[in-house]
Design an enzyme around this catalytic site. Structure first.
Site, PDB file in Angstrom:
ATOM      1  N   HIS A 227      34.342  39.815  46.069  1.00 49.50           N
ATOM      2  CA  HIS A 227      35.174  39.807  44.827  1.00 49.50           C
ATOM      3  C   HIS A 227      34.857  41.462  44.302  1.00 49.50           C
ATOM      4  O   HIS A 227      35.063  41.775  43.925  1.00 49.50           O
ATOM      5  CB  HIS A 227      34.865  39.029  44.333  1.00 49.50           C
ATOM      6  N   HIS A 294      44.338  36.778  41.707  1.00 48.30           N
ATOM      7  CA  HIS A 294      43.775  35.873  41.266  1.00 48.30           C
ATOM      8  C   HIS A 294      44.524  34.489  42.098  1.00 48.30           C
ATOM      9  O   HIS A 294      44.623  33.363  41.171  1.00 48.30           O
ATOM     10  CB  HIS A 294      43.955  35.518  39.666  1.00 48.30           C
ATOM     11  N   GLU A 519      32.671  31.995  33.113  1.00 42.42           N
ATOM     12  CA  GLU A 519      33.183  33.536  33.400  1.00 42.42           C
ATOM     13  C   GLU A 519      34.644  33.310  32.170  1.00 42.42           C
ATOM     14  O   GLU A 519      35.244  33.171  32.174  1.00 42.42           O
ATOM     15  CB  GLU A 519      34.138  33.566  34.797  1.00 42.42           C
TER      16      GLU A 519
END
Lengths: 959, 274
Positions: A227, A294, A519
């Site tokens: 990612h 996402h 996160e």
């Protein structure tokens, strides 16, 4: 301290709109025994105040005095017989924005409280079996990932009171592990690191003479995740294309980047280096654009995943240069077909309709609350997206040209701004890099984040003020990887030391590692000179935005983390950022041997046109578009819906980012995964061409087109899967060079495969989203796709070939075909430039590109959007060899074609502009509201009223 | 980027001054400022915290605007948390503002705030709390962005040109104006509180989507008994430039920017009365 319970329900005589909607959804599940659904909002307020104050809170703050009633305490069910009560609470630790607002409002009222929680209560009237109740809870009322359902009169879940964290330094001994044990460690700890990577880490720590701490390993795993570092796209490649061998040292650098480097456009300010690509806008301003995916979070929690997707990508421009102001959002989604029965959906997957509704509301609620218009997008349906829906969110921002670069230096302070840190989204970066399985929903639910757009909006407001005052030197967003990624990147060339206990937390109990890798959303990190600290802190405090000094940039090129003074991480920035072993990958591409089907020519294609218009991929997306505010900020020029009834499909959106100026930006996209089944090379070029065509259609410049790539692929460890990606990357180079349109930013999401319970896997089709933006010198010169006036001429620009491969027409017949639409890389850019020139001179009344569904769909859309008829004769259609049949002429999806409407008096001037380009005058706009198409022989092959065509196009997604 | 809240003195500008209130989640403040400036006003965007700290700030202005957005995320209900703040901190200052003959405009979320703080329709009691009119969820139960026609229903409101139908855009999920009972509705009608009704292109009332949210009596906006407070769900600030009209490419330049009349009338009124 007492926990006051408030229930707010709809007053008799008023409609409970939420209840009505849920009732409808229950009946869609096939449950017909429910007569009504009553909903109530529930607030649980822990406070020291007495009943009199509680009553005032209920009546003055919580209730709508006109259409709601408030009940302090638990309200008994009125109908004990056939009523089921279900209460949905957020799981502990899940962000609850409403609770935060109520807490603040109680302070305004002079009735401060300790804690607020919110819940929703549903009373289902009618008989239900236990299994039906479970189904309703699971499918409609709650998402198990973040919410808990409480039945009947059960007490609410206890208020979370997290235990404080007690420091303990954790080491993960790996120096002595065997290769197999290293792999096992990576798996058990969810590091998603390969054996080679684990060995590199082992060697590094052997060199240091110690074992790593947990936070060191987590930091490496996150920084080296697919990612964050895109190791697959940057890998070296041994590629075989139809037996011919091709090699790359670094795939991305030799394809997508290389095109940008060779084009070397002076208007590109910053490409592939910051959080978004930056290009010039006017003398003083620049634009930046970023598109992110996402996907994995949206598969688990469509609403939260999509909301944080858009929330996250908005922070990219906010963290580009010294910070941009976001001015437009884009969104592109891929879902499974929405009309599947539940039985057809593999275990562990949410129903595609539910995913779509959740994703749309997530983007809606976050984007609208941020006050950023969502102006362009697309939705693509294919059952291979069942297990891995794709959610692409983009954002364009505007920034000052003299603030496009960061100036972070040693000695500057590291400040975290915005939201607090919680346990949300831990392991998002590593999780998104792996494959999904049917167990993923339970294992990785902690990877889902819940957004709070108002926290982000507040943060944006103050950061823009601080930016204007010049009070910070560097900025980046906390995205995947949280502080680890943000601070790690900002300090990559310098070194940084951080005191983790300084980070403000949502609740107690987080370990130093959790703080570092959380996160949690709505956080940015800035670099501030110590002498500016007081001034910048005052700006933030004035609008209730939290900012905290957590560390300092150094010059030792080390990442040092401390917790309460104890060193828990001490690694070299060089190893962290450059130490990831380079991947070597194999790719194979063998052109599939495909055949064109033999379909008999028909006398009439009206029914085929209607079916294509009603195909999910072509059908109107108005239901989605209207839920997005596409006009906030006041810069709207070409809206996503256009035409006489404001409901035709615009090709691109145009926005004026500066209200006092008529200079504008046009934004578009192009994507067609179906062509990837034939050849991803041509698929990618079709995407680029489509994005460019869409810009041309609204009147944008062709010499200022900037492109973005988003690769979403299956498991790239499989050579044939990776081979198809390489083909697409090669096409990106060729297309960018052909159009003189550099790529300025990109992102990839790989391993989009779903492992079903039965051992089978569903891999997404190769999916390349091309996003594009360009400039419009004068917004007043833009045009739209709806036909304008009877008597005007209809022309087709560009050649139609027999290219029905991957077309909607073939899909209708259950065929794939072989003739994928190709791109003439000499003629296509010439066509775009010539047409843009004619539009710029005001010679074109409307313009629409031919994409999915081909010429017939383009004509139909132009006609019904304009509320006028079109009559055409295909005899003069510019066409290539082998394109004699009406089906190919009507439905072939050949690239580089446009349908234009030109007033008779402009025809000569238009022809002059288009000299050397294939153009055919095929018909005219008529007042009669009919689309009539005659083939070369004069036979009528399509004849239909435009209202009927429009209703076929609007029906499928008119939810 | 135009984010500064205080502008330098400019001798050429007139003395009409407007304050655009900001709070967490306000998001139409910049374009509202732009629309007011086009009308000739000097505009400051002021955060509610600054105003609460110094209530006298408001005395320098003649037009008080609560712009659109999602103040505090529309948590609890649209506009409710900000209305709570207004009631507890700004009520006296705003009452004084209106008593001085000055103007208050609430757009979208600002309209929701004015209603929920009891400033609109504000006819029955002197104590400003929300009583018998509210703005609640659209019948469709979702946010929608679309263009609507508005027919003025009053000749009392200083922002409105009687008889001039307007074409404006709405963007909201909670815009349904609801009166507690039929008597309240007839009071709104008889006391001329209804500023605008949603109508079709021919000026007739209708169902969805002519009336985009299911408002009772197609109410799109309300005014108070003085005609100096106006609240409306549609966004006049989003139609002050010809290219904002959804069909401007079909109109050959014959475009009157309907949104401007609201701001122009306000500025004209202030010029004539102060």
């Amino acid at each position: 301290m007492k926990e006051w319970r408030f229930e707010l329900s709809t007053k008799t005589g008023f409609t409970d709109v939420h209840g009505k909607k849920i009732l409808q959804e229950i009946s869609e599940l096939g449950i017909a025994t429910i007569s009504a659904v009553e909903t109530a909002r529930v607030y649980l307020v822990e406070a020291g105040f007495d009943r009199a104050v509680a009553e005032r809170v209920g009546h003055e703050l919580l209730v709508d005095p006109v259409c709601e009633v408030v009940h302090v305490g638990r309200r008994a069910s009125a109908n004990n017989g056939g009523a089921t009560q279900i209460e949905v609470h957020l799981k502990s630790g899940v962000t609850d924005p409403v609770a935060e607002s109520v807490t603040a409002a109680l302070v305004d009222m002079g009735a401060p409280c300790q804690n607020v929680r919110t819940a929703h209560k549903y009373t289902l009237l009618g008989q239900l079996s236990e299994s039906e109740i479970a189904l309703i809870c699971q499918r409609i009322l709650s998402n198990d990932c973040i919410e808990t359902c409480i039945r009947g009169e059960d007490g609410e879940p206890p208020s979370p009171h997290a235990l404080p964290y007690e420091f303990a330094r954790v080491e993960w001994p790996l120096r002595a592990l065997s290769a197999g044990q290293l792999v096992q460690m990576s798996k058990e700890r969810d590091l998603f690191l390969t054996q080679v990577e684990m060995e590199a880490i082992q060697t590094y720590f052997q060199g240091l003479g110690r074992d790593p701490t947990d936070v060191e390993l987590e930091t490496l795993a996150q920084t080296w995740s697919e990612h964050c570092v895109h190791k697959t796209l940057k890998s070296s490649v041994d590629m075989t294309i139809d037996g011919r061998s091709v090699t790359f040292d670094n795939l991305l650098k030799e394809t997508v980047f290389r095109a940008t480097q060779e084009l070397a456009k002076e208007w590109c300010i910053s490409v592939f280096s910051d959080n978004a690509g930056v290009v010039e806008f006017d003398e003083v301003s620049a634009l930046c654009f970023k598109v992110e995916t996402h996907n994995h979070p949206s598969a688990l929690d469509p609403y939260g995943g999509a909301a944080t997707g858009i929330g996250g990508v908005i922070r990219d421009p906010m963290g580009t240069g010294l910070g941009a102001k976001p001015v437009a959002n884009t969104d592109v989604f891929c879902f499974g077909e929405p009309d599947r029965t539940l039985a057809e959906i593999p275990k562990g997957i949410l129903h595609p309709k539910r995913i779509m509704k959740g994703v749309v509301s997530g983007v809606r609620d976050y984007g609208n609350r941020m006050g950023i218009p969502t102006v362009n997008g697309a939705i693509y349906f294919d059952d291979r997206y069942l297990g891995n829906p794709l959610v692409f969110c983009g954002n364009i921002g505007i920034l000052d040209r003299d603030k496009c670069f960061k100036r972070t230096q040693a000695g500057q302070l590291v400040i975290v701004v915005g939201g607090r840190t919680g346990r949300d989204g831990i392991h998002g970066a590593t999780f998104s890099s792996g494959e999904m399985t049917h167990e993923h929903d339970s294992i990785f639910s902690h990877a889902v984040q819940i957004g709070n757009p108002i926290v982000e909006k507040k943060m944006l407001d103050v950061l823009l003020q601080a930016n204007e005052a010049g009070l910070y030197e560097g900025i980046t967003d906390c995205g995947a990887g949280g502080l680890s990624s943000a601070i790690g990147e900002m300090g990559a060339d310098l070194g940084v030391e951080v005191d983790l206990e300084q980070a403000p937390l949502k609740y107690a109990g987080l370990s130093y590692t959790e703080i570092w890798i959380s996160e949690a959303q709505e956080r940015m990190v800035i670099a501030v000179k110590p002498e500016n600290l007081e001034a910048i802190a005052a700006i933030f405090a004035a609008e209730n935005v939290e900012s905290t000094v957590v560390g300092r940039f150094t010059s030792d090129k080390k990442l040092k983390l401390r917790y309460q003074g104890q060193l828990v991480c001490d690694i070299d920035m060089d190893f962290l950022h450059e130490g990831v072993p380079k991947f070597a990958r194999k790719g194979v591409w063998n052109t599939p041997s495909l055949k064109e089907p033999r379909l008999p020519e028909k006398g009439d294609y009206t029914a085929d046109l209607c079916k294509i218009l009603g195909a999910y991929n072509v059908a109107s997306k108005e239901w989605v578009i209207r839920q997005y505010d596409h006009e906030v900020q006041g810069g709207s020029v070409v809206k996503p819906l256009t035409g006489v009834a404001n409901d035709g499909p615009s090709d691109a959106a145009v926005v004026r980012p500066k209200l006092a100026s008529d200079r504008a930006v046009a934004v578009s996209c192009g994507m067609n995964p179906l062509y990837g089944d034939l050849d991803p090379y041509w698929m990618a070029l079709a995407g680029i061409d489509e994005a460019v065509r869409n810009l041309v259609c609204v009147g944008a410049r062709t010499d200022r087109i900037a492109l973005l790539d988003n690769f979403c692929w299956g498991n790239c460890a499989k050579p044939e899967v990776f081979g198809s990606l390489v083909r697409a990357a090669q096409a990106c180079y060729d297309g960018a060079i052909a159009y003189g349109a550099p790529f300025i930013s990109g992102k990839d999401s790989l391993n989009n495969e779903f492992a079903c319970e039965d051992g089978s896997t569903i891999s997404i089709p190769p999916t390349l989203l091309i996003s594009a933006m360009s400039l419009v010198d004068d917004a007043n010169q833009c045009i739209t796709m709806d036909v304008k006036a009877g008597g005007n001429l209809i022309l087709v620009v560009g050649q139609t070939h027999n290219e029905l491969g991957g077309s909607h027409f073939y899909k209708l017949q259950g065929e794939l075909g072989a003739n994928v639409p190709k791109l003439d890389m000499d003629m296509a850019p010439k066509t775009a430039r010539a047409l843009a020139g004619a539009i710029g001179q005001g010679l074109v009344a409307s313009c629409h590109d031919c994409s999915e569904g081909g010429l017939a769909v383009a004509l139909a859309e132009m006609a019904f959007a304009g509320g006028l008829g079109i009559k055409v004769h295909l005899g003069d259609l510019p066409r290539g060899p082998g394109c004699e049949g009406a089906a190919a002429q009507l439905f072939s999806e050949s690239n580089a074609r446009y349908v234009v409407e030109v007033a008779p008096e402009h025809l000569d001037a238009f022809a002059t502009c288009l000299e050397g380009i294939p153009v055919g005058q095929i018909g005219s706009v008529v007042e009669a509201q009919i689309l009539r198409v005659q083939d070369a022989s004069g036979r009528t092959v399509i004849e239909a009223g435009i209202d009927m065509l429009k209703s076929r196009w609007q029906a499928p997604l008119n939810w | 980027m135009g984010q500064g809240e205080n502008r330098e003195e400019d001798a050429n500008m007139t003395d009409v001054k407007a304050i655009v209130l900001r709070a967490a989640g306000t998001n139409c403040d910049v374009e509202t400022q732009h629309a007011l400036e086009l009308a000739g006003a000097r505009v400051d965007r002021v955060h509610i915290n600054s105003l609460i700290r110094n209530l006298e700030l408001v005395d320098a202005y003649q037009i008080f605007v609560m712009p659109g957005g999602f103040s505090y995320g529309d948590d609890v209900a649209a506009g409710k948390i900000l209305a709570n703040q207004v009631m507890h901190h700004l009520r006296d200052a705003l009452e004084r503002f209106v008593e001085q003959g000055k103007l208050v405009l609430g757009i979208c979320n600002g309209f929701q705030v004015l209603v929920k703080a009891g400033l609109l329709p504000g006819a029955t009691a002197s104590s400003h709390t929300q009583e018998d009119v509210t703005i609640t969820y659209n019948d469709s139960d979702k946010f929608e962005n679309r263009w609507v026609y508005l027919a003025p229903q009053t000749d009392r409101c200083v922002f409105i040109e009687p008889g001039r139908r307007l074409y404006l855009t709405v963007g909201h999920g909670e815009g349904k104006v609801v009166a507690q009972d039929p008597s309240v509705l007839s009071r709104l009608q008889s006391m001329r509180h209804i500023a605008f009704q949603y109508v079709d292109a021919q000026g007739r009332e209708g169902g969805y989507p002519v009336n985009p949210n299911g408002s009772m009596a197609s109410i799109a906006g309300l005014t108070d008994t003085t005609g100096r407070i106006l609240g409306l769900m549609p966004h006049p600030e989003r139609f002050v430039h010809p290219t904002q009209h959804p069909r401007w490419t079909r109109m050959n330049g014959n475009i009157e920017c309907d949104g401007r009349t609201i701001f122009d009338n306000a500025v004209k009124y202030v010029r004539g009365h102060f």
